[in-house]
Design a protein around this motif. Structure first.
Motif, PDB file in Angstrom:
ATOM      1  N   TYR A   1     -11.658  29.399  19.779  1.00  0.00           N
ATOM      2  CA  TYR A   1     -11.577  30.566  20.658  1.00  0.00           C
ATOM      3  C   TYR A   1     -12.306  30.244  21.954  1.00  0.00           C
ATOM      4  O   TYR A   1     -13.254  29.459  21.958  1.00  0.00           O
ATOM      5  N   VAL A   2     -11.863  30.876  23.015  1.00  0.00           N
ATOM      6  CA  VAL A   2     -12.577  30.827  24.280  1.00  0.00           C
ATOM      7  C   VAL A   2     -13.261  32.177  24.440  1.00  0.00           C
ATOM      8  O   VAL A   2     -12.686  33.211  24.096  1.00  0.00           O
ATOM      9  N   ILE A   3     -14.494  32.149  24.929  1.00  0.00           N
ATOM     10  CA  ILE A   3     -15.223  33.402  25.153  1.00  0.00           C
ATOM     11  C   ILE A   3     -14.903  33.915  26.555  1.00  0.00           C
ATOM     12  O   ILE A   3     -15.275  33.298  27.556  1.00  0.00           O
TER      13      ILE A   3
ATOM     14  N   ILE B   1      -2.615  22.518  25.674  1.00  0.00           N
ATOM     15  CA  ILE B   1      -3.207  23.630  24.939  1.00  0.00           C
ATOM     16  C   ILE B   1      -2.872  24.956  25.624  1.00  0.00           C
ATOM     17  O   ILE B   1      -3.319  25.183  26.749  1.00  0.00           O
ATOM     18  N   PRO B   2      -2.115  25.853  24.992  1.00  0.00           N
ATOM     19  CA  PRO B   2      -1.942  27.173  25.593  1.00  0.00           C
ATOM     20  C   PRO B   2      -3.123  28.063  25.247  1.00  0.00           C
ATOM     21  O   PRO B   2      -3.644  28.002  24.131  1.00  0.00           O
TER      22      PRO B   2
ATOM     23  N   ILE C   1      -2.387  27.999  19.865  1.00  0.00           N
ATOM     24  CA  ILE C   1      -2.810  28.968  20.888  1.00  0.00           C
ATOM     25  C   ILE C   1      -4.298  29.298  20.723  1.00  0.00           C
ATOM     26  O   ILE C   1      -4.754  29.624  19.629  1.00  0.00           O
ATOM     27  N   ILE C   2      -5.035  29.217  21.822  1.00  0.00           N
ATOM     28  CA  ILE C   2      -6.464  29.560  21.817  1.00  0.00           C
ATOM     29  C   ILE C   2      -6.630  30.966  22.384  1.00  0.00           C
ATOM     30  O   ILE C   2      -6.448  31.186  23.583  1.00  0.00           O
ATOM     31  N   PRO C   3      -6.996  31.938  21.570  1.00  0.00           N
ATOM     32  CA  PRO C   3      -7.208  33.283  22.104  1.00  0.00           C
ATOM     33  C   PRO C   3      -8.475  33.356  22.968  1.00  0.00           C
ATOM     34  O   PRO C   3      -9.490  32.746  22.628  1.00  0.00           O
TER      35      PRO C   3
END
Lengths: 298, 298, 298
Positions: A13-15, A203-204, A257-259
């Protein structure tokens, strides 16, 4: 020493920082510090900024922590974005909302972000929106310059169409396209965006991965109600919360997918992290898709 | 010995089996046998199946003929499809209609189709619909395995968009994209599908090439009436039937569109074969296009 | 000696001939001559024809000047187009409006254009519309033949989608895609057309660059009124006319859009030429975009 962003090293995850400051929770400096440490403790090390968040103030807030906690900088990766010009008290020279991906604006924006964030380098710079006037050759040149100067390590884009991504990526390698993806915004599944990411092994990342607040409020909309009902069934099955199911739904896609998490609450971030163990079945994924579609697939 | 499918060797029509069984004519085994022999006599050797036809029963019907007539197998090419999961008495484990292009499902589906069709190999396997979760790398691997094992000779897709086709075809060569094309479904002419086929010299095939039954019934719709009137004029000129004109219309495209015939009547198949001699003029093609469009072209 | 069209040598505007003859100003031969000389005096040397203009008469009109003024031919570049067949007294064999990009029609059309224009060669031949039946291999062959014979120096297209452009350009190099672009027709900015031009370093040209007459008449439409108001502000700032601002707006795009001028008045062409010194700011460009969009950008 920096931690290079690669398909293998990226956090799950990205913050997102959009709502940490004046556009949301309005954290104090010590609250920011606690929040950052909480994320790092969870091994979530990618922080996603944009110059405009908090009307050009959230990078400063964040930088205020890094100023007195230089140790934290090396434990994290910072992404920020440029290219949107907001009408704002903090940018009195802007007469209208516009996009600007000229080399001049990109460079000036990077300098401002470095100063605000109190850091020497950005791990990733994203172009926030496709300026209709963007010149890929000019951008490739300024990216090259910023990289050579050590000011930015990697580059990417946000909200770019496949053909916009293609022309820029043919000149300078891009590491991500951050687009809106959720049960309520499914374009990326069909418009070629995720196909392109898979083909190029890019990476999306997904902004607004929960689809805004709509799924968390009572609604009279038939589709929203159908989604909520399916979510409730799955949440029960997996002993999980609704947001956890939604993250598992996104992460089932093979593009990886990285939320981008939008919360300022460490417990929701911890919950997201725990959701990594939820593996929806193919059929469960389609139950949510069809609820959102409002009908059976063809 | 197999007859490899190539752009040169393909029959001008593919024989669709969707409506031969319980989804249509409900042929008896001897009627199937007569039908198959009739097609082969016309030198139409490509039979187009899907696991789901007849709610997972039509491959079995067809296989019942091949069981006692092993000589027929070598005279034909069999295409089948996988990737759609129907709710069906014959698949009680399916809880919802879904797509599934995981390696596991593809492999299991091929095994079932081989058993049902009573054959050792499939000439062509098509992915029936683009599963939103398809992983092109995983698919390329399972295709490679199936080919090595001699279970499938060639691979293709159906209903794939150009970007979906592109990512998979970049990893494993595809021989066709079977899409809906008819006077009433003209997207493929404008959305890049036929452009891509021409560029890559891929054979497009067309399901529902007559546009369903609409053009063969009285209608109060202005466009349908205009098409019918133009068809009648052309049918008279060429001393032909309406369906023959519609096949000639599709086959005029330089990509070499292969219509999938939906009939179980040998005389309609013979008529299609005879339609190969009809060459519409450019203007006649546009008369039908403009009738379907409901206005003059720009 | 010919003046090869390149990205560097092209005039900043192309002179459109569509409305010089019976579809517009109906110039006499001496008026045509004066107009042509006026353009060449302004160093605007690209004249844009199509076989169909004036219902197949405008090339003849123009050729009548060149017949007695052979000196002018060497000072100009002539583009013409083929591929649309109009219903016209001058083409009694046409039964319906259609597109035709068969080799046979392209070749016959070039021969007619050469005769009408009284010239031995065309500098550029454009395919006017994408015939739904176009065969890129056949077209590449006939282009090659026409080039070898010295009848056409360069080739391009008009109104082609990116995928149509791509398949043809992969076989034969195209120098332009002439599409409709203006404040009132903004598709090319978002559908991949300008991205493709930038990637391939192809020159885009814009027909109807002023958006037709709508912006020059009183209107009750909210968006038109908003555009007119913004145009008035900018016209005042730059001491310029409305059409000059619109040209500057198009020319700000980094792809280097070449507007096709539609006027027969030398003073408007001179004004366009003078507009080359106007450099709108990024924000001013977006003021016009947002007025046309009817809302702020996202």
């Amino acid at each position: 020493m920096t931690m290079k962003l690669t398909k293998d090293s990226i956090s799950p995850y990205v913050i997102g920082t959009m709502r940490l400051g004046t556009w949301g929770s309005n954290l104090s400096t010590s609250e920011y510090e606690n929040f950052i440490e909480g994320c790092l403790d969870l091994n979530l090390i990618d922080f996603d900024h944009a110059d405009i968040y908090g009307h050009y103030t959230t990078e400063d807030d964040f930088g205020n922590v890094l100023k007195s906690r230089k140790d934290l900088r090396q434990k994290m990766r910072i992404t920020t974005k440029c290219g949107i010009k907001l009408i704002s008290e903090n940018r009195p020279e802007h007469q209208i909302k516009s996009y600007d991906l000229t080399a001049k604006h990109i460079e000036a924006s990077v300098e401002k972000s470095l100063a605000s964030l109190q850091t020497d380098y950005l791990d990733v710079l994203l172009l926030h929106r496709p300026d209709y006037l963007f010149d890929p050759y000019e951008i490739a040149d300024v990216f090259s310059k910023l990289k050579k100067e050590g000011k930015v390590l990697e580059f990417g884009v946000s909200n770019f169409s496949p053909s916009q991504f293609d022309v820029l990526n043919s000149l300078t390698p891009l590491v991500t396209n951050q687009v809106e993806i959720s049960l309520l915004h499914r374009n990326a599944f069909e418009d070629g965006t995720l196909d392109q990411c898979q083909k190029l092994k890019i990476i999306p990342s997904a902004w607004s991965p929960l689809g805004g607040g709509l799924l968390f409020k009572e609604s009279s909309d038939t589709k929203i109600k159908a989604i909520q009902s399916t979510l409730a069934t799955l949440a029960k099955k997996y002993d999980a919360a609704t947001d956890q199911i939604l993250y598992a739904w996104l992460r089932k896609h093979p593009a990886g997918i990285i939320p981008v998490l939008g919360t300022s609450k460490i417990e929701r971030i911890k919950a997201a992290q725990e959701a990594l163990t939820i593996e929806l079945t193919h059929e469960e994924w389609y139950m949510l898709w069809e609820a959102a579609l409002g009908r059976e697939i063809d």
